[in-house]
Design an enzyme around this catalytic site. Structure first.
Site, PDB file in Angstrom:
ATOM      1  CE  LYS A  20      -3.933   2.175   0.970  1.00  0.00           C
ATOM      2  NZ  LYS A  20      -5.006   2.133  -0.037  1.00  0.00           N
ATOM      3  NE  ARG A  31      23.384  -0.302   4.736  1.00  0.00           N
ATOM      4  CZ  ARG A  31      22.743   0.851   4.882  1.00  0.00           C
ATOM      5  NH1 ARG A  31      23.136   1.721   5.803  1.00  0.00           N
ATOM      6  NH2 ARG A  31      21.691   1.153   4.147  1.00  0.00           N
TER       7      ARG A  31
HETATM    8  P1  ADP Z   1      15.388   1.425  -0.132  1.00  0.00           P
HETATM    9  O1  ADP Z   1      15.891   0.138   0.428  1.00  0.00           O
HETATM   10  O2  ADP Z   1      15.525   1.526  -1.606  1.00  0.00           O
HETATM   11  O3  ADP Z   1      15.886   2.617   0.613  1.00  0.00           O
HETATM   12  P2  ADP Z   1      12.872   1.455   1.392  1.00  0.00           P
HETATM   13  O4  ADP Z   1      11.929   0.322   1.412  1.00  0.00           O
HETATM   14  O5  ADP Z   1      13.734   1.664   2.598  1.00  0.00           O
HETATM   15  O6  ADP Z   1      13.783   1.371   0.070  1.00  0.00           O
HETATM   16  O7  ADP Z   1      12.073   2.794   1.123  1.00  0.00           O
HETATM   17  C1  ADP Z   1      12.742   4.036   0.919  1.00  0.00           C
HETATM   18  C2  ADP Z   1      11.758   5.151   1.039  1.00  0.00           C
HETATM   19  O8  ADP Z   1      10.698   5.017   0.077  1.00  0.00           O
HETATM   20  C3  ADP Z   1      11.051   5.223   2.386  1.00  0.00           C
HETATM   21  O9  ADP Z   1      11.805   5.891   3.363  1.00  0.00           O
HETATM   22  C4  ADP Z   1       9.804   5.994   1.999  1.00  0.00           C
HETATM   23  O10 ADP Z   1      10.080   7.368   1.866  1.00  0.00           O
HETATM   24  C5  ADP Z   1       9.467   5.450   0.633  1.00  0.00           C
HETATM   25  N1  ADP Z   1       8.532   4.303   0.746  1.00  0.00           N
HETATM   26  C6  ADP Z   1       8.846   2.996   0.861  1.00  0.00           C
HETATM   27  N2  ADP Z   1       7.741   2.236   0.995  1.00  0.00           N
HETATM   28  C7  ADP Z   1       6.677   3.061   0.958  1.00  0.00           C
HETATM   29  C8  ADP Z   1       5.234   2.911   1.046  1.00  0.00           C
HETATM   30  N3  ADP Z   1       4.682   1.706   1.185  1.00  0.00           N
HETATM   31  N4  ADP Z   1       4.463   4.031   0.990  1.00  0.00           N
HETATM   32  C9  ADP Z   1       5.020   5.263   0.837  1.00  0.00           C
HETATM   33  N5  ADP Z   1       6.353   5.470   0.745  1.00  0.00           N
HETATM   34  C10 ADP Z   1       7.179   4.404   0.803  1.00  0.00           C
END
Ligand code: ADP
Length: 448
Positions: free
Chosen positions: A201, A291
C-alpha cells in the site's frame, strides 16, 4: 582485541571507523582505488593497499583484492562501513572462511534482510507490524491486479532486492499498474540482477522513522531510540533528526520494546536498523538494514555512545555490559548530508576543492574526508560531509544548525549546503511538520 582492522570503504565513513579503532588502540589498514591514492582515509591510516582501478566493481567491490590486502597486511578483522560490500552476505561468509572476523551481523541475517520479502515475513512472524501488501513475491500482472484490488490504490511496486530508493514505482490508479509493474521489474533486473517484486500500500503522508539497535553475541539487545529520516528526495535521505518531532516518549518505548524483543528472538548480532513508516500513530515495518547507517552520528550524540566502538567490541565477543535501563537519551540532534551536487538541479559536482572550512563550537560535529586541494572523484557516492549538531532542545539544535551552516565553506565544487540553509529557515520544518513527501514539494520536484 583485534590486532589490526582493515576498513573496506572510503571517504568519511572510512575515517569514522579509523577514529574508533585508534581510540581502541587498534592499527588500521585502508584500501583504495587508484582514484583515491590522495584521499584522507589513505593518508590517516596506519597502512594502505591499492586494490584496483577507479570503478567500484574493480576496487571497493573486488572481494579477492580486499581479502588479499587483509592477508598481506596481517589484518584479523574487516569493517565494511555502509554501502559497497556492507550488506553482501557472500562477502561476510568469505571473510569468515579466511579466518577473519566480519565486523557486523551473521551472513545468514544479512541474507535474510537483504531480501525484503523474506525480511517482512520474518518480522511479521516476530510480531512487528507491516505495511499492508502482497504475501510475498508478485510474479505476474494478474496477481498484481488482484493484490492491488484487495489492498486498495495507490500501491507501490517494490524490488525484493531493492536499495538506494531504486526499483520502486507508484501506481495511483489501476490504469497505472501495468506500467509501474513492468518498470519496477526492469529497473530491479538492471540494478540488482533480480527482477523479483512485491506490492505495498502506498502511504500518502507517512514519516520515515527508524530504530537503532545493538545486540551482542550473548543474547543482550538494546535500542538507542529512533531517527526521523522523512526529509528525502527520490527516496534518499537528506536531513535526519533524533528523536522524531512526531513521537511521544510512550510510543518510542513501546516500539523500542517490540524491536528489541523481535531481534532477541531472531538471535541477531551487532548493529542494525529497523525502518518504519509512521502514519496516524501506527508503525509499519518496511525494511531492516544490517549495517551501520550514514545517519548513525545523531544517535551517538543523543545517546553519548560510540556505535562503531560498540560494533568492534561486540564482533570481538565482548558483552554489551549495559541494559536498556542504562541508556539515557538526551537533547536533540540533526544531521545534514552535504553532497557534491548543485543544490537546485542536484546534478553531480565533482572536482577540486579550493577552500574548505568546517564549522565548530559547542555541539557541532563534522564527519568528512574533505580538505583544501582534494579532488572529489566522479566515480562514487556524492556524499562529501555530514554536519551534525546537538543541543538540549530541538529549537536550540535548529539555531545551532543555522549558524553552523553559515560558517561552513566549501569552495570549488557545488554542494547541498544552500538547500540545507533554506530548509532550516522554513516554518514547516521549524514546526517539525513534514512527511516523506515534503522535501520533493519544497524543491519543486514532486516526481516519484
Ligand atoms: P530502499 O531500500 O531503496 O531505501 P525502502 O523500502 O527503505 O527502500 O524505502 C525508501 C523510502 O521510500 C522510504 O523511506 C519511503 O520514503 C518510501 N517508501 C517505501 N515504501 C513506501 C510505502 N509503502 N508508501 C510510501 N512510501 C514508501
Amino acid at each position: 582485541m583485534f590486532q589490526k582492522v582493515l576498513i573496506a570503504n572510503r571517504g568519511e565513513i572510512a575515517l569514522r571507523i579509523q577514529r574508533a579503532c585508534r581510540e581502541l588502540g587498534i592499527p588500521t589498514v585502508a584500501v583504495h582505488s587508484t582514484a583515491d591514492s590522495e584521499a584522507m582515509h589513505v593518508r590517516l591510516a596506519d597502512e594502505s593497499v591499492c586494490i584496483g582501478p577507479p570503478a567500484a566493481r574493480d576496487s571497493y567491490l573486488n572481494i579477492p583484492a580486499i581479502l588479499s590486502a587483509a592477508a598481506i597486511t596481517g589484518a584479523d578483522a574487516i569493517h565494511p562501513g555502509y554501502g559497497f560490500l556492507s550488506e553482501n552476505a557472500r562477502f561476510a561468509e568469505m571473510v569468515e572462511a579466511h579466518g577473519l572476523t566480519f565486523i557486523g551481523p551473521s551472513p545468514a541475517h544479512i541474507r535474510m534482510m537483504g531480501d525484503k520479502i523474506a525480511a517482512k515475513e520474518a518480522m511479521a512472524g516476530l510480531g512487528v507490524p507491516l505495511v499492508p501488501g502482497s504475501d510475498g513475491e508478485v510474479a505476474d500482472l494478474a496477481t498484481a491486479r488482484a493484490v492491488a484490488d484487495r489492498i486498495g490504490y495507490p500501491v507501490l511496486v517494490k524490488a525484493a532486492a531493492g536499495g538506494g530508493g531504486r526499483g520502486m514505482k507508484v501506481a495511483l490508479t489501476a490504469s497505472e499498474l501495468d506500467d509501474a509493474f513492468r518498470m519496477a521489474r526492469a529497473e530491479a533486473a538492471a540494478a540488482f540482477g533480480n527482477d523479483s517484486v512485491y506490492l505495498e500500500k502506498y502511504l500518502d503522508r507517512p514519516r520515515h522513522i527508524e530504530f537503532q539497535v545493538m545486540a551482542d553475541s550473548h543474547g543482550a539487545v538494546v535500542h538507542f531510540g529512533e531517527r526521523d529520516c522523512s526529509l528525502q528526495r527520490r527516496h534518499q535521505k537528506l536531513l535526519e533528526e533524533a528523536g522524531s518531532p512526531a513521537l511521544s516518549p510512550g510510543a518510542r518505548d513501546r516500539m523500542g520494546e517490540t524491536v528489541t524483543a523481535a531481534l532477541a528472538k531472531l538471535g541477531y548480532r551487532n548493529a542494525g536498523t529497523l525502518e518504519f513508516l509512521y502514519q496516524d500513530g501506527q508503525f509499519a515495518f518496511i525494511e531492516m538494514n544490517t549495517r551501520l547507517q550514514v545517519e548513525h552520528p545523531i544517535t551517538e550524540m543523543i545517546a553519548g555512545v560510540d556505535l562503531v566502538r560498540e560494533q568492534i567490541r561486540i564482533a570481538d565477543g565482548e558483552a554489551l555490559g549495559y541494559g536498556q535501563a542504562d541508556i539515557r537519551l538526551s537533547g536533540h540532534a540533526i544531521e545534514c548530508r552535504i553532497n557534491a551536487e548543485h543544490s537546485d538541479s542536484f546534478l553531480p559536482s565533482p572536482g577540486k576543492v579550493t577552500a574548505f572550512h568546517a564549522p565548530g563550537g559547542l555541539g557541532v560535529r563534522v564527519d568528512s574526508a574533505l580538505y583544501a586541494g582534494y579532488v572529489v572523484p566522479p566515480y562514487y557516492d556524492s556524499l562529501v560531509a555530514k554536519l551534525i549538531v546537538h543541543a538540549p532542545t530541538r529549537a536550540d539544535a535548529i539555531a545551532r544548525l543555522r549558524r553552523a551552516l553559515d560558517e561552513f565553506a566549501v569552495h570549488g565544487i557545488e554542494t547541498t549546503i544552500p538547500l540545507h540553509r533554506r530548509i532550516v529557515d522554513d516554518p514547516s520544518f521549524q514546526r517539525g511538520d513534514y512527511t516523506i513527501h515534503w522535501l520533493e514539494h519544497f524543491v519543486g520536484d514532486a516526481s516519484t
